[in-house]
Scaffold this motif. Structure first.
Motif, PDB file in Angstrom:
ATOM      1  N   ALA A 196     -39.440   5.413  10.478  1.00  0.00           N
ATOM      2  CA  ALA A 196     -39.033   4.516  11.551  1.00  0.00           C
ATOM      3  C   ALA A 196     -37.543   4.237  11.404  1.00  0.00           C
ATOM      4  O   ALA A 196     -37.002   4.259  10.305  1.00  0.00           O
ATOM      5  N   ALA A 197     -36.883   3.986  12.530  1.00  0.00           N
ATOM      6  CA  ALA A 197     -35.466   3.660  12.522  1.00  0.00           C
ATOM      7  C   ALA A 197     -35.175   2.695  13.654  1.00  0.00           C
ATOM      8  O   ALA A 197     -35.763   2.801  14.732  1.00  0.00           O
ATOM      9  N   ILE A 198     -34.286   1.745  13.408  1.00  0.00           N
ATOM     10  CA  ILE A 198     -33.873   0.794  14.431  1.00  0.00           C
ATOM     11  C   ILE A 198     -32.594   1.322  15.072  1.00  0.00           C
ATOM     12  O   ILE A 198     -31.652   1.711  14.383  1.00  0.00           O
ATOM     13  N   LEU A 199     -32.577   1.345  16.407  1.00  0.00           N
ATOM     14  CA  LEU A 199     -31.447   1.867  17.166  1.00  0.00           C
ATOM     15  C   LEU A 199     -30.861   0.772  18.041  1.00  0.00           C
ATOM     16  O   LEU A 199     -31.535  -0.212  18.344  1.00  0.00           O
ATOM     17  N   ASN A 200     -29.624   0.968  18.483  1.00  0.00           N
ATOM     18  CA  ASN A 200     -29.091   0.057  19.493  1.00  0.00           C
ATOM     19  C   ASN A 200     -29.479   0.584  20.869  1.00  0.00           C
ATOM     20  O   ASN A 200     -29.982   1.694  21.003  1.00  0.00           O
ATOM     21  N   LYS A 201     -29.261  -0.206  21.901  1.00  0.00           N
ATOM     22  CA  LYS A 201     -29.729   0.139  23.243  1.00  0.00           C
ATOM     23  C   LYS A 201     -29.074   1.420  23.762  1.00  0.00           C
ATOM     24  O   LYS A 201     -29.745   2.293  24.305  1.00  0.00           O
ATOM     25  N   ALA A 202     -27.769   1.563  23.569  1.00  0.00           N
ATOM     26  CA  ALA A 202     -27.055   2.735  24.082  1.00  0.00           C
ATOM     27  C   ALA A 202     -27.539   4.018  23.407  1.00  0.00           C
ATOM     28  O   ALA A 202     -27.742   5.038  24.065  1.00  0.00           O
ATOM     29  N   THR A 203     -27.733   3.974  22.106  1.00  0.00           N
ATOM     30  CA  THR A 203     -28.203   5.149  21.376  1.00  0.00           C
ATOM     31  C   THR A 203     -29.621   5.517  21.793  1.00  0.00           C
ATOM     32  O   THR A 203     -29.934   6.684  22.003  1.00  0.00           O
ATOM     33  N   ALA A 204     -30.488   4.506  21.932  1.00  0.00           N
ATOM     34  CA  ALA A 204     -31.873   4.752  22.334  1.00  0.00           C
ATOM     35  C   ALA A 204     -31.931   5.390  23.715  1.00  0.00           C
ATOM     36  O   ALA A 204     -32.641   6.383  23.924  1.00  0.00           O
ATOM     37  N   GLU A 205     -31.182   4.846  24.663  1.00  0.00           N
ATOM     38  CA  GLU A 205     -31.189   5.398  26.014  1.00  0.00           C
ATOM     39  C   GLU A 205     -30.569   6.790  26.047  1.00  0.00           C
ATOM     40  O   GLU A 205     -30.989   7.643  26.830  1.00  0.00           O
ATOM     41  N   GLY A 206     -29.586   7.045  25.190  1.00  0.00           N
ATOM     42  CA  GLY A 206     -28.981   8.370  25.110  1.00  0.00           C
ATOM     43  C   GLY A 206     -29.954   9.420  24.610  1.00  0.00           C
ATOM     44  O   GLY A 206     -30.002  10.536  25.133  1.00  0.00           O
ATOM     45  N   HIS A 207     -30.751   9.069  23.609  1.00  0.00           N
ATOM     46  CA  HIS A 207     -31.749  10.010  23.080  1.00  0.00           C
ATOM     47  C   HIS A 207     -32.839  10.284  24.110  1.00  0.00           C
ATOM     48  O   HIS A 207     -33.318  11.413  24.218  1.00  0.00           O
ATOM     49  N   ILE A 208     -33.222   9.266  24.867  1.00  0.00           N
ATOM     50  CA  ILE A 208     -34.250   9.461  25.896  1.00  0.00           C
ATOM     51  C   ILE A 208     -33.703  10.323  27.032  1.00  0.00           C
ATOM     52  O   ILE A 208     -34.380  11.223  27.530  1.00  0.00           O
ATOM     53  N   ALA A 209     -32.464  10.062  27.435  1.00  0.00           N
ATOM     54  CA  ALA A 209     -31.855  10.824  28.525  1.00  0.00           C
ATOM     55  C   ALA A 209     -31.667  12.292  28.150  1.00  0.00           C
ATOM     56  O   ALA A 209     -31.817  13.180  28.993  1.00  0.00           O
ATOM     57  N   SER A 210     -31.357  12.564  26.885  1.00  0.00           N
ATOM     58  CA  SER A 210     -31.144  13.948  26.454  1.00  0.00           C
ATOM     59  C   SER A 210     -32.457  14.680  26.197  1.00  0.00           C
ATOM     60  O   SER A 210     -32.458  15.887  25.977  1.00  0.00           O
ATOM     61  N   GLY A 211     -33.567  13.950  26.155  1.00  0.00           N
ATOM     62  CA  GLY A 211     -34.861  14.574  25.916  1.00  0.00           C
ATOM     63  C   GLY A 211     -35.220  14.682  24.448  1.00  0.00           C
ATOM     64  O   GLY A 211     -36.215  15.301  24.090  1.00  0.00           O
ATOM     65  N   ALA A 212     -34.425  14.067  23.572  1.00  0.00           N
ATOM     66  CA  ALA A 212     -34.698  14.130  22.139  1.00  0.00           C
ATOM     67  C   ALA A 212     -35.823  13.187  21.732  1.00  0.00           C
ATOM     68  O   ALA A 212     -36.402  13.349  20.652  1.00  0.00           O
ATOM     69  N   ALA A 213     -36.145  12.200  22.580  1.00  0.00           N
ATOM     70  CA  ALA A 213     -37.194  11.234  22.273  1.00  0.00           C
ATOM     71  C   ALA A 213     -37.932  10.861  23.550  1.00  0.00           C
ATOM     72  O   ALA A 213     -37.438  11.099  24.658  1.00  0.00           O
ATOM     73  N   LYS A 214     -39.117  10.264  23.368  1.00  0.00           N
ATOM     74  CA  LYS A 214     -39.918   9.828  24.500  1.00  0.00           C
ATOM     75  C   LYS A 214     -39.911   8.307  24.557  1.00  0.00           C
ATOM     76  O   LYS A 214     -39.741   7.652  23.541  1.00  0.00           O
ATOM     77  N   LYS A 215     -40.133   7.759  25.766  1.00  0.00           N
ATOM     78  CA  LYS A 215     -40.255   6.324  25.922  1.00  0.00           C
ATOM     79  C   LYS A 215     -41.626   5.889  25.456  1.00  0.00           C
ATOM     80  O   LYS A 215     -42.638   6.513  25.757  1.00  0.00           O
ATOM     81  N   GLY A 216     -41.651   4.789  24.737  1.00  0.00           N
ATOM     82  CA  GLY A 216     -42.911   4.225  24.297  1.00  0.00           C
ATOM     83  C   GLY A 216     -43.216   2.967  25.089  1.00  0.00           C
ATOM     84  O   GLY A 216     -42.856   2.857  26.258  1.00  0.00           O
ATOM     85  N   SER A 217     -43.832   2.003  24.457  1.00  0.00           N
ATOM     86  CA  SER A 217     -44.200   0.757  25.125  1.00  0.00           C
ATOM     87  C   SER A 217     -43.049  -0.229  25.100  1.00  0.00           C
ATOM     88  O   SER A 217     -42.121  -0.104  24.310  1.00  0.00           O
ATOM     89  N   GLY A 218     -43.112  -1.219  25.962  1.00  0.00           N
ATOM     90  CA  GLY A 218     -42.133  -2.277  25.972  1.00  0.00           C
ATOM     91  C   GLY A 218     -40.967  -2.074  26.900  1.00  0.00           C
ATOM     92  O   GLY A 218     -40.089  -2.923  27.007  1.00  0.00           O
ATOM     93  N   TRP A 219     -40.884  -0.976  27.581  1.00  0.00           N
ATOM     94  CA  TRP A 219     -39.768  -0.733  28.501  1.00  0.00           C
ATOM     95  C   TRP A 219     -40.065  -1.449  29.770  1.00  0.00           C
ATOM     96  O   TRP A 219     -39.486  -1.674  30.654  1.00  0.00           O
TER      97      TRP A 219
END
Length: 71
Positions: free
Chosen positions: A48-71
């Motif tokens: 597990a890793a804690i990310l900031n909002k910009a980094t998290a959204e960047g990984h989702i936009a690039s397709g490196a990660a998927k959105k989970g719950s809480g969005w």
């Protein structure tokens, strides 16, 4: 702290005590206002890793990660 390296999320592996281990199939959840990436390493150990909002959204936009719950 998670760092973006070559488009993927990397984190510290507590079990193997190594830094910058790439996460396999990360999912980013929002819990209590924090962006938490959860996944496994190549050996199947949970990470597990804690990310900031910009980094998290960047990984989702690039397709490196998927959105989970809480969005």
């Amino acid at each position: 702290m998670a760092t973006p390296t070559s488009g993927g999320i990397t984190a510290y592996s507590v079990k193997t005590k190594t830094k910058n281990v790439p996460m396999v199939n990360p999912v980013i959840d929002v819990k209590s206002g924090r962006y938490i990436a959860t996944g496994t390493d190549a050996a199947g150990n949970k990470m597990a890793a804690i990310l900031n909002k910009a980094t998290a959204e960047g990984h989702i936009a690039s397709g490196a990660a998927k959105k989970g719950s809480g969005w």
